[in-house]
Structures are given as structure tokens and as C-alpha cells.
Write a protein that holds these residues in place. Structure first.
Motif, PDB file in Angstrom:
ATOM      1  N   GLU A 111      48.236  43.133  45.464  1.00  0.00           N
ATOM      2  CA  GLU A 111      47.334  42.006  45.219  1.00  0.00           C
ATOM      3  C   GLU A 111      47.125  41.739  43.731  1.00  0.00           C
ATOM      4  O   GLU A 111      46.541  40.731  43.351  1.00  0.00           O
ATOM      5  CB  GLU A 111      45.961  42.288  45.858  1.00  0.00           C
ATOM      6  CG  GLU A 111      45.968  42.273  47.365  1.00  0.00           C
ATOM      7  CD  GLU A 111      45.978  40.866  47.944  1.00  0.00           C
ATOM      8  OE1 GLU A 111      45.350  39.956  47.373  1.00  0.00           O
ATOM      9  OE2 GLU A 111      46.632  40.685  48.989  1.00  0.00           O
TER      10      GLU A 111
ATOM     11  N   TRP B 248      33.615  46.414  44.564  1.00  0.00           N
ATOM     12  CA  TRP B 248      33.250  45.306  45.437  1.00  0.00           C
ATOM     13  C   TRP B 248      33.122  45.738  46.894  1.00  0.00           C
ATOM     14  O   TRP B 248      32.259  45.242  47.612  1.00  0.00           O
ATOM     15  CB  TRP B 248      34.238  44.146  45.284  1.00  0.00           C
ATOM     16  CG  TRP B 248      33.857  43.315  44.096  1.00  0.00           C
ATOM     17  CD1 TRP B 248      34.382  43.374  42.843  1.00  0.00           C
ATOM     18  CD2 TRP B 248      32.797  42.359  44.055  1.00  0.00           C
ATOM     19  NE1 TRP B 248      33.735  42.507  42.032  1.00  0.00           N
ATOM     20  CE2 TRP B 248      32.756  41.861  42.738  1.00  0.00           C
ATOM     21  CE3 TRP B 248      31.892  41.876  44.993  1.00  0.00           C
ATOM     22  CZ2 TRP B 248      31.837  40.891  42.347  1.00  0.00           C
ATOM     23  CZ3 TRP B 248      30.981  40.908  44.602  1.00  0.00           C
ATOM     24  CH2 TRP B 248      30.950  40.425  43.290  1.00  0.00           C
TER      25      TRP B 248
ATOM     26  N   VAL C 128      39.448  39.564  50.282  1.00  0.00           N
ATOM     27  CA  VAL C 128      40.363  40.619  49.837  1.00  0.00           C
ATOM     28  C   VAL C 128      40.096  41.903  50.626  1.00  0.00           C
ATOM     29  O   VAL C 128      41.029  42.550  51.128  1.00  0.00           O
ATOM     30  CB  VAL C 128      40.210  40.879  48.318  1.00  0.00           C
ATOM     31  CG1 VAL C 128      40.902  42.170  47.901  1.00  0.00           C
ATOM     32  CG2 VAL C 128      40.739  39.702  47.514  1.00  0.00           C
TER      33      VAL C 128
ATOM     34  N   ASP D 193      35.574  35.481  47.749  1.00  0.00           N
ATOM     35  CA  ASP D 193      36.953  35.893  47.481  1.00  0.00           C
ATOM     36  C   ASP D 193      37.112  37.389  47.712  1.00  0.00           C
ATOM     37  O   ASP D 193      38.071  37.839  48.337  1.00  0.00           O
ATOM     38  CB  ASP D 193      37.364  35.571  46.040  1.00  0.00           C
ATOM     39  CG  ASP D 193      37.452  34.084  45.749  1.00  0.00           C
ATOM     40  OD1 ASP D 193      37.638  33.291  46.700  1.00  0.00           O
ATOM     41  OD2 ASP D 193      37.331  33.722  44.561  1.00  0.00           O
ATOM     42  N   TRP D 194      36.161  38.181  47.181  1.00  0.00           N
ATOM     43  CA  TRP D 194      36.231  39.635  47.337  1.00  0.00           C
ATOM     44  C   TRP D 194      36.095  40.039  48.803  1.00  0.00           C
ATOM     45  O   TRP D 194      36.755  40.961  49.261  1.00  0.00           O
ATOM     46  CB  TRP D 194      35.194  40.348  46.477  1.00  0.00           C
ATOM     47  CG  TRP D 194      35.679  40.515  45.076  1.00  0.00           C
ATOM     48  CD1 TRP D 194      35.251  39.849  43.971  1.00  0.00           C
ATOM     49  CD2 TRP D 194      36.722  41.399  44.645  1.00  0.00           C
ATOM     50  NE1 TRP D 194      35.970  40.259  42.876  1.00  0.00           N
ATOM     51  CE2 TRP D 194      36.874  41.212  43.256  1.00  0.00           C
ATOM     52  CE3 TRP D 194      37.543  42.309  45.287  1.00  0.00           C
ATOM     53  CZ2 TRP D 194      37.809  41.923  42.505  1.00  0.00           C
ATOM     54  CZ3 TRP D 194      38.471  43.016  44.537  1.00  0.00           C
ATOM     55  CH2 TRP D 194      38.600  42.819  43.164  1.00  0.00           C
TER      56      TRP D 194
ATOM     57  N   VAL E 292      41.630  37.017  36.572  1.00  0.00           N
ATOM     58  CA  VAL E 292      41.187  36.151  37.661  1.00  0.00           C
ATOM     59  C   VAL E 292      39.740  36.489  37.988  1.00  0.00           C
ATOM     60  O   VAL E 292      39.407  37.643  38.234  1.00  0.00           O
ATOM     61  CB  VAL E 292      42.071  36.354  38.921  1.00  0.00           C
ATOM     62  CG1 VAL E 292      41.571  35.511  40.067  1.00  0.00           C
ATOM     63  CG2 VAL E 292      43.512  36.044  38.613  1.00  0.00           C
ATOM     64  N   ARG E 293      38.883  35.466  37.970  1.00  0.00           N
ATOM     65  CA  ARG E 293      37.490  35.659  38.351  1.00  0.00           C
ATOM     66  C   ARG E 293      37.351  35.323  39.826  1.00  0.00           C
ATOM     67  O   ARG E 293      37.640  34.207  40.244  1.00  0.00           O
ATOM     68  CB  ARG E 293      36.566  34.760  37.527  1.00  0.00           C
ATOM     69  CG  ARG E 293      36.665  34.950  36.045  1.00  0.00           C
ATOM     70  CD  ARG E 293      35.656  35.808  35.394  1.00  0.00           C
ATOM     71  NE  ARG E 293      34.302  35.584  35.824  1.00  0.00           N
ATOM     72  CZ  ARG E 293      33.382  36.524  35.754  1.00  0.00           C
ATOM     73  NH1 ARG E 293      33.685  37.700  35.269  1.00  0.00           N
ATOM     74  NH2 ARG E 293      32.152  36.299  36.132  1.00  0.00           N
ATOM     75  N   ARG E 294      36.952  36.301  40.612  1.00  0.00           N
ATOM     76  CA  ARG E 294      36.806  36.096  42.048  1.00  0.00           C
ATOM     77  C   ARG E 294      35.331  35.974  42.398  1.00  0.00           C
ATOM     78  O   ARG E 294      34.496  36.678  41.848  1.00  0.00           O
ATOM     79  CB  ARG E 294      37.423  37.265  42.813  1.00  0.00           C
ATOM     80  CG  ARG E 294      38.931  37.319  42.718  1.00  0.00           C
ATOM     81  CD  ARG E 294      39.497  38.532  43.458  1.00  0.00           C
ATOM     82  NE  ARG E 294      40.941  38.515  43.469  1.00  0.00           N
ATOM     83  CZ  ARG E 294      41.698  38.960  42.483  1.00  0.00           C
ATOM     84  NH1 ARG E 294      41.149  39.459  41.398  1.00  0.00           N
ATOM     85  NH2 ARG E 294      43.014  38.901  42.567  1.00  0.00           N
ATOM     86  N   THR E 295      35.054  35.110  43.348  1.00  0.00           N
ATOM     87  CA  THR E 295      33.695  34.973  43.843  1.00  0.00           C
ATOM     88  C   THR E 295      33.419  36.069  44.863  1.00  0.00           C
ATOM     89  O   THR E 295      34.335  36.783  45.302  1.00  0.00           O
ATOM     90  CB  THR E 295      33.498  33.604  44.532  1.00  0.00           C
ATOM     91  OG1 THR E 295      34.334  33.572  45.691  1.00  0.00           O
ATOM     92  CG2 THR E 295      33.825  32.460  43.587  1.00  0.00           C
TER      93      THR E 295
END
Length: 100
Positions: free
Chosen positions: A35, A45, A17, A13-14, A7-10
């Protein structure tokens, strides 16, 4: 055979999280497992985004990036020649070094 989907998170998104982790009562390892993310990615991150409050379950100050163990190799008196060193690396992994 099990396949893992990456999954590529922006950045946003991070941030979400990390915000959830800060509100969570879980340890970092447990939160990341729940998660489905690696703890290494989480810590990277969190550092990038400058999160100031570690999630609950993290104890003490942030660990140093480098710990000089050079003193361990210096000659010592025979009565103090033995030592034990235990490092808790998280997720149930413990590194034990012993000289004696």
C-alpha cells in the motif's frame, strides 16, 4: 534522486485501509509495503480506530507497550549467569542480546 510524495489520509481513508488489511491474507508488513504506507502509521491508526481483529499474519495477542527487563540485571548464580534474548522487531529485523 527519488522523491516521496506524502499522502494525507482522512479518518475514513484509514478505516478503508484497515478494512482491506483485515481481509488480506498478507502480513501487516507486506500489506503496508504493497500500500506504500509505514507500518508505524498503520498500527497508530488501527489503534485509534479501535480495530478489533488484527490482519492475518499477526500472531498472538497484542504486544505490551512496555516490557520490564530489570530482572536481567540482578545478580544470579554462576551456573545460570548466561542468557540469550531475541526480539523479532518485524520486517526482518531481529535484536539479539546475549550475556554469558
Amino acid at each position: 534522486m527519488t522523491t516521496t510524495t506524502r499522502v494525507r489520509r482522512t479518518r475514513a481513508d484509514w478505516q478503508a485501509v484497515i478494512s482491506r488489511a483485515e481481509r488480506s491474507a498478507l502480513s501487516t508488513a507486506a500489506f503496508c509495503a504493497a500500500e506504500g504506507i509505514s507500518t508505524a502509521s498503520f498500527y497508530l491508526w488501527r489503534k485509534r480506530l479501535g480495530a478489533s481483529n488484527p490482519p492475518q499474519g499477526d500472531v498472538g495477542e497484542e504486544a505490551p507497550e512496555f516490557l520490564d527487563l530489570g530482572l536481567l540485571s540482578r545478580p544470579v548464580k554462576m551456573d545460570t549467569a548466561s542468557w540469550d534474548l531475541e526480539l523479532d522487531l518485524g520486517d526482518g529485523v531481529v535484536l539479539r542480546l546475549r550475556r554469558g
